[in-house]
Design an enzyme around this catalytic site. Structure first.
Site, PDB file in Angstrom:
ATOM      1  N   HIS A   5      59.614  18.726  86.868  1.00  0.00           N
ATOM      2  CA  HIS A   5      58.189  18.604  86.538  1.00  0.00           C
ATOM      3  C   HIS A   5      57.781  19.454  85.342  1.00  0.00           C
ATOM      4  CE1 HIS A   5      57.786  16.066  89.915  1.00  0.00           C
ATOM      5  NE2 HIS A   5      57.591  16.973  90.846  1.00  0.00           N
ATOM      6  N   HIS A  33      50.745  14.002  91.192  1.00  0.00           N
ATOM      7  CA  HIS A  33      51.481  14.499  92.357  1.00  0.00           C
ATOM      8  C   HIS A  33      50.550  14.812  93.535  1.00  0.00           C
ATOM      9  CE1 HIS A  33      54.571  16.732  94.594  1.00  0.00           C
ATOM     10  NE2 HIS A  33      55.458  16.324  93.704  1.00  0.00           N
ATOM     11  N   GLU A  90      54.672   8.808  93.292  1.00  0.00           N
ATOM     12  CA  GLU A  90      54.582   9.105  91.860  1.00  0.00           C
ATOM     13  C   GLU A  90      55.149   7.945  91.027  1.00  0.00           C
ATOM     14  OE1 GLU A  90      56.017  13.396  91.131  1.00  0.00           O
ATOM     15  OE2 GLU A  90      56.810  12.832  93.095  1.00  0.00           O
TER      16      GLU A  90
END
Length: 384
Positions: free
Chosen positions: A130, A204, A343
């Site tokens: 991420h 998220h 996601e």
């Protein structure tokens, strides 16, 4: 002037009483809290006439709250999060966050682009996750636009400098959250660069359709219209192959309870992720228009969440690492399996797998990822 006010009041009363006539969706700005250095963190609440509201905060350009009615009209917040900045700053959990520059994992944080090797920051075992140690979720974004109307919206922006976390190029990113009267939340993530780079931005948010902090989501029913997954190694990096979901716990082509097969010990993939934490292959390429990539329904509350996206991949995570040490907005602890994450994105580690496609963004191009969440119920709500 008195006549003017009478006309305005008459218009408002008619809008409330006449079926099919609704007031504009509102947008309200406030201060949510402060960063450790004293910078103020803005919050914008979008709310429609049907009781649906979303609060977005500038820290991580994230969903802090999303309230929607159940089949009986009772409202609940279905997004996990905190009431104050202290919670978000105390532990990095990605609640509601915009994740980037590259959502998901990149093996050993390394990739090659135009013949040049790049090393990213490492924050997930041997890998970069991420965006690295200081991804987009850790940044204070700027609120650049707030609009009211039939569809209310808030736009946030962030400039990521060349070399940030090891990524090349000065990246300018924007995220727009829009809410209308049809109970649809749309997230538009866009980015441009001054140097060839890689981009994969997603959202998220942790969801529980019975309400955040209400307990497990294992009985909530999930559908993912995908025939394959991209299996992973022990560090959760894709092997580069595609695996059929047929006859495996990863087959959600027909809706089933999230927990139905989650304890299948014969699946090495479930053991690696301690539950579901996998990329489903919706298609091999991006689609022209958003299409249904997931649907979740709660038998208990009657809430239905439909997710639409143009992206080829969908990461589904079943809240496996919520460990009971987090006390959320409701005052309840979040435990393993108390939420799910969906996601839409390109496949994990795409820069290191040419057969996955491309994550490249070049000067003059615009990266975009539109994510659409449609909320309804099994009684009185749209079921199409």
């Amino acid at each position: 002037m008195k006549n003017f006010h009478r006309c305005v009041m008459a218009t408002l009363v008619c809008a409330l009483l006449i079926p099919g006539v609704s007031l504009a969706t509102s947008a309200t700005r406030s201060i949510f809290g402060s960063m450790p250095d004293g910078r103020k963190v803005e919050a914008v609440k979008l709310q429609n006439d049907h009781g649906v509201s979303v609060t977005v905060i500038a820290y991580g350009a994230r969903v802090q709250s999303l309230v929607t009615p159940d089949r009986n009209g009772h409202l609940a917040d279905v997004a996990l999060g905190y009431n104050t900045m202290a919670g978000y700053l105390s532990k990095r959990q990605f609640f509601g966050a915009t994740v980037g520059r590259f959502a998901n994992r990149i093996a050993t944080g390394q990739f090659t682009l135009d013949g040049k090797h790049y090393q990213l920051t490492i924050n997930d075992g041997p890998n970069s996750l991420h965006g690295g140690t200081e991804g987009f979720d850790t940044r204070l974004w700027q609120v650049t636009s707030v609009k009211q109307g039939p569809t209310a919206s808030v736009t946030l922006s962030l400039v990521s400098p060349d070399g940030d976390q090891g990524y090349p190029g000065r990246l300018t990113a924007t995220v727009t959250y829009s809410l209308g009267e049809e109970n649809q939340l749309t997230i538009d993530a866009r980015a441009t660069t001054d140097k060839t780079t890689i981009v994969n931005i997603s959202n998220h948010t942790y969801w529980n359709l019975d309400g955040a902090g209400s307990g497990t989501v294992m009985n909530q029913r999930l559908l993912i219209p995908a025939d394959q997954i991209t299996p992973v190694d022990k560090t959760q990096i894709p092997t580069g192959t595609f695996q059929s979901v047929a006859g495996t716990p990863f087959d959600f082509r027909h809706a089933k309870a999230i927990g139905q097969d989650i304890r299948d010990g014969r699946s090495s993939q479930l053991l690696i992720g301690k539950g579901y934490d996998m990329n489903w292959v919706i298609s091999r390429t991006k689609s022209a228009e958003p299409r249904l990539v997931a649907q979740v329904e709660s038998p208990a509350s009657g809430r239905i969440l439909r997710l639409y996206s143009r992206q080829p991949g969908l990461q589904f995570y079943s809240g496996n690492f919520l460990d009971g040490t987090t006390v959320g907005r409701s005052g309840h602890t979040y435990r393993q399996g108390d939420a799910f994450v969906l996601e839409p994105q390109i496949f994990p580690d795409t820069p290191n797998h040419p057969n996955f496609g491309s994550a490249e963004l070049r000067p003059g191009q615009v990266y975009d990822n539109r994510i659409v969440y449609r909320f309804s119920t099994d009684k009185g709500g749209a079921k199409h």
